[in-house]
Design an enzyme around this catalytic site. Structure first.
Site, mmCIF file in Angstrom:
data_model
loop_
_atom_site.group_PDB
_atom_site.id
_atom_site.type_symbol
_atom_site.label_atom_id
_atom_site.label_comp_id
_atom_site.label_asym_id
_atom_site.label_seq_id
_atom_site.Cartn_x
_atom_site.Cartn_y
_atom_site.Cartn_z
ATOM 1 N N HIS A 95 4.754 42.622 63.418
ATOM 2 C CA HIS A 95 3.966 41.474 63.946
ATOM 3 C C HIS A 95 3.579 41.791 65.387
ATOM 4 C CE1 HIS A 95 2.487 37.718 64.431
ATOM 5 N NE2 HIS A 95 2.333 37.965 63.960
ATOM 6 N N ASP B 174 3.132 36.852 55.317
ATOM 7 C CA ASP B 174 2.731 37.221 54.038
ATOM 8 C C ASP B 174 3.803 38.747 52.990
ATOM 9 O OD1 ASP B 174 0.502 36.425 54.422
ATOM 10 O OD2 ASP B 174 0.113 38.609 56.254
HETATM 11 N N1 CMC Z 1 4.390 49.334 58.165
HETATM 12 C C1 CMC Z 1 4.568 51.226 59.665
HETATM 13 N N2 CMC Z 1 4.747 51.538 60.641
HETATM 14 C C2 CMC Z 1 4.122 50.300 61.113
HETATM 15 C C3 CMC Z 1 4.023 49.037 60.237
HETATM 16 C C4 CMC Z 1 3.857 48.550 59.588
HETATM 17 N N3 CMC Z 1 3.918 47.185 58.782
HETATM 18 N N4 CMC Z 1 3.405 48.082 61.922
HETATM 19 C C5 CMC Z 1 3.337 48.520 62.825
HETATM 20 N N5 CMC Z 1 4.016 49.725 62.260
HETATM 21 C C6 CMC Z 1 4.362 50.996 64.056
HETATM 22 C C7 CMC Z 1 3.035 51.417 64.339
HETATM 23 O O1 CMC Z 1 2.611 52.774 63.316
HETATM 24 C C8 CMC Z 1 3.442 51.859 65.728
HETATM 25 O O2 CMC Z 1 3.316 53.029 66.031
HETATM 26 P P1 CMC Z 1 4.435 53.966 67.291
HETATM 27 O O3 CMC Z 1 3.844 52.874 67.783
HETATM 28 O O4 CMC Z 1 5.150 55.161 67.386
HETATM 29 O O5 CMC Z 1 2.479 54.023 66.650
HETATM 30 C C9 CMC Z 1 4.339 50.129 65.649
HETATM 31 O O6 CMC Z 1 5.207 50.037 64.847
HETATM 32 C C10 CMC Z 1 3.576 49.453 67.059
HETATM 33 O O7 CMC Z 1 2.405 48.564 65.417
HETATM 34 P P2 CMC Z 1 1.119 48.517 66.603
HETATM 35 O O8 CMC Z 1 -0.139 48.688 64.869
HETATM 36 O O9 CMC Z 1 0.456 48.984 67.584
HETATM 37 O O10 CMC Z 1 1.059 47.142 66.432
HETATM 38 P P3 CMC Z 1 0.531 46.124 66.541
HETATM 39 O O11 CMC Z 1 1.155 44.219 67.038
HETATM 40 O O12 CMC Z 1 -0.454 46.547 67.341
HETATM 41 O O13 CMC Z 1 0.365 45.585 65.387
HETATM 42 C C11 CMC Z 1 0.399 44.461 62.950
HETATM 43 C C12 CMC Z 1 0.018 44.452 64.567
HETATM 44 C C13 CMC Z 1 0.672 43.197 62.052
HETATM 45 C C14 CMC Z 1 -1.385 44.696 62.666
HETATM 46 C C15 CMC Z 1 1.193 45.535 62.158
HETATM 47 O O14 CMC Z 1 3.041 45.926 62.394
HETATM 48 C C16 CMC Z 1 0.670 46.510 60.902
HETATM 49 O O15 CMC Z 1 -0.463 46.502 60.420
HETATM 50 N N6 CMC Z 1 1.604 45.489 59.927
HETATM 51 C C17 CMC Z 1 1.111 45.757 58.805
HETATM 52 C C18 CMC Z 1 0.453 44.481 58.459
HETATM 53 C C19 CMC Z 1 0.450 43.077 58.045
HETATM 54 O O16 CMC Z 1 1.513 43.038 57.412
HETATM 55 N N7 CMC Z 1 -0.029 41.989 58.541
HETATM 56 C C20 CMC Z 1 -0.168 40.521 58.489
HETATM 57 C C21 CMC Z 1 0.598 40.120 59.870
HETATM 58 S S1 CMC Z 1 1.303 38.354 59.912
HETATM 59 C C22 CMC Z 1 0.038 37.899 59.401
HETATM 60 C C23 CMC Z 1 -1.069 37.659 59.994
HETATM 61 O O17 CMC Z 1 -1.559 37.809 61.304
HETATM 62 O O18 CMC Z 1 -2.004 36.899 59.316
#
Ligand code: CMC
Length: 428
Positions: free
Chosen positions: A306, A363
């Site tokens: 998140h 989720d």
């Molecule tokens: N699985 C594997 N690696 C992950 C995941 C994951 N679910 N989430 C983040 N990472 C890694 C990502 O690869 C990155 O690694 P690095 O620093 O080495 O490049 C690091 O963690 C930070 O991730 P980010 O994408 O830069 O972080 P963000 O804050 O931009 O993204 C997120 C947040 C929710 C989009 C992401 O965690 C994700 O894609 N999660 C899966 C989708 C999900 O469950 N979304 C629902 C969010 S909660 C409900 C809502 O808001 O609607």
């Protein structure tokens, strides 16, 4: 004059910027005059360190895993209140007294029907249309039917359109489902609660009476509470940005629905259950964990991680408990729950997830419950939209009521070509 000031040095000149303090959470540096003082913008594409507005609705402490609505912890609200109570709280700032709750519930109940002509819209969609596609279209179209509540400068209009949106979303979502399975639409039954009414419109048929299971009603109501609002997330920010131009609330909420649809946001509940089903059995979990860690593989653990929570999402904890309650009440089980529990355990023990502070989010478990209740995965995000409508309209009202409200208009770091002369076709 703010108590604290931040100092920024640019090319040897020092500039003072006011530091604003909220009731809790980090202070913010007020950069509104930065461009005028320095000729420079700030750069923060994903808003990772940018407060886009002032708000008194919801507070999140991502490091501690805390979520408060108007000061009340989400765990207490999920345990003790109802979705209607939380809706009132978010809209009005205080928990309702008994008569206030009755009046509010009565008002919402009296707005549950759709204009009859709106029903024609559904027939224009393909049978296999995703419910979110239908929701985007039908909710946007509401603005063509309720002209009497679209003067956004009138607080009474804003109130009526907010009530209409909250009241009509279950009807719209249930009809999207009915259309996809080829069953007749059911009109709302005003003798039922908000959530029971939605269950009946979704799963009932005109040929027989529908008994609402109290445990299912309670579980779904709780899921709605958990999704009601979540500070300045992508879809809420979309609603605010759309609303900042003065667009009518129905159009703004349709914009929010479009944003919510994406798999990084509301679409993650559908993606999470699909992922758990694809994993299928606990022995396959390590393979998927390795894939999630592999930089060359786009696969991510859906329902994990998140932007704000760097700790266990408090909503995920309530969800996990609710899965067990629903299974017990319905006397069912689902092997994907075991996969989810073991996936969570293994991921939390893995250094990759620990270092990046990736925990289950709201989720991760919601799909398991919704599936047990009988919803197809395509409906999951529509349910999220239904519940989040409360937060969207509350945030939109808060923004429009602010006398200092201005249109949202970000700037950019331009990296395209500098000015050049047009070349005629034969010279290119
Ligand atoms: N699985 C594997 N690696 C992950 C995941 C994951 N679910 N989430 C983040 N990472 C890694 C990502 O690869 C990155 O690694 P690095 O620093 O080495 O490049 C690091 O963690 C930070 O991730 P980010 O994408 O830069 O972080 P963000 O804050 O931009 O993204 C997120 C947040 C929710 C989009 C992401 O965690 C994700 O894609 N999660 C899966 C989708 C999900 O469950 N979304 C629902 C969010 S909660 C409900 C809502 O808001 O609607």
């Amino acid at each position: 004059m703010a108590d604290k000031q931040a100092k920024l040095t640019v090319a040897g000149s020092e500039h003072e910027l006011p530091v604003l303090q909220g009731s809790c959470g980090p202070d913010v540096v007020d950069i509104r005059k930065l461009y005028g003082k320095t000729g420079m913008f700030t750069y923060d594409p994903g808003y990772k360190a940018t407060a886009s507005c002032e708000s008194a609705l919801t507070y999140i402490d991502g490091e501690e895993g805390v979520l408060l609505h108007r000061g009340y912890p989400i765990g207490q609200l999920a345990e003790n209140s109802s979705f209607m109570e939380v809706a009132y709280l978010l809209l009005n700032g205080e928990l309702p007294k008994s008569d206030e709750l009755d009046t509010f519930t009565h008002t919402i109940t009296r707005h549950t029907m759709l204009h009859e002509q709106l029903i024609q819209f559904y027939r224009g969609f393909r049978r296999d249309a995703h419910p979110m596609a239908i929701m985007c279209g039908v909710v946007g179209a509401l603005s063509a039917f309720y002209h009497d509540s679209t003067d956004i400068s009138d607080p009474e209009h804003r109130k009526i359109s907010s009530h209409r949106l909250i009241a009509k979303m279950p009807t719209i979502a249930a009809m999207a489902f009915k259309y996809s399975v080829g069953q007749p639409f059911l009109y709302p039954d005003n003798s039922l609660s908000y959530t029971a009414n939605f269950l009946r419109m979704t799963f009932g048929v005109p040929a027989e009476s529908y008994e609402v299971h109290p445990a299912v009603e309670r579980a779904l109501d709780r899921i709605f509470i958990l999704h009601a609002d979540h500070e300045q997330n992508a879809s809420t920010s979309t609603v605010r940005l759309a609303g900042s131009s003065g667009a009518n609330p129905f159009a703004c909420i349709a914009a929010g629905i479009a944003c919510l649809w994406g798999p990084a946001h509301g679409g993650a509940n559908e993606a999470a259950l699909n992922m758990l089903r694809e994993i299928g059995t606990p022995d396959r979990i390590p393979h998927y964990i390795e894939r999630a860690k592999d930089k060359n593989d786009p696969f991510r653990l859906m329902g994990f991680g998140h932007r704000v929570y760097k700790n266990y999402d408090p909503r995920a904890a309530v969800m996990q408990k609710t899965v067990r309650e629903v299974f017990d009440a319905l006397n069912v089980t689902d092997p994907v729950f075991e996969v989810a529990l073991q996936l969570e355990e293994m991921a939390l023990q893995d250094d990759y997830f620990a270092e990046k502070k990736l925990f289950p989010n709201v989720d991760f478990y919601s799909g398991v419950i919704l599936s047990a209740i009988g919803f197809p995965t395509t409906m999951f995000t529509a349910l999220f939209a239904l519940a989040r409508t409360v937060g969207w309209v509350a945030q939109w009202n808060e923004m429009i009521s602010d006398p200092g409200q201005v249109i949202g208009r970000p700037r950019q770091l331009y990296v395209g070509p500098t000015e050049r002369d047009y070349l005629p076709l034969d010279k290119r």
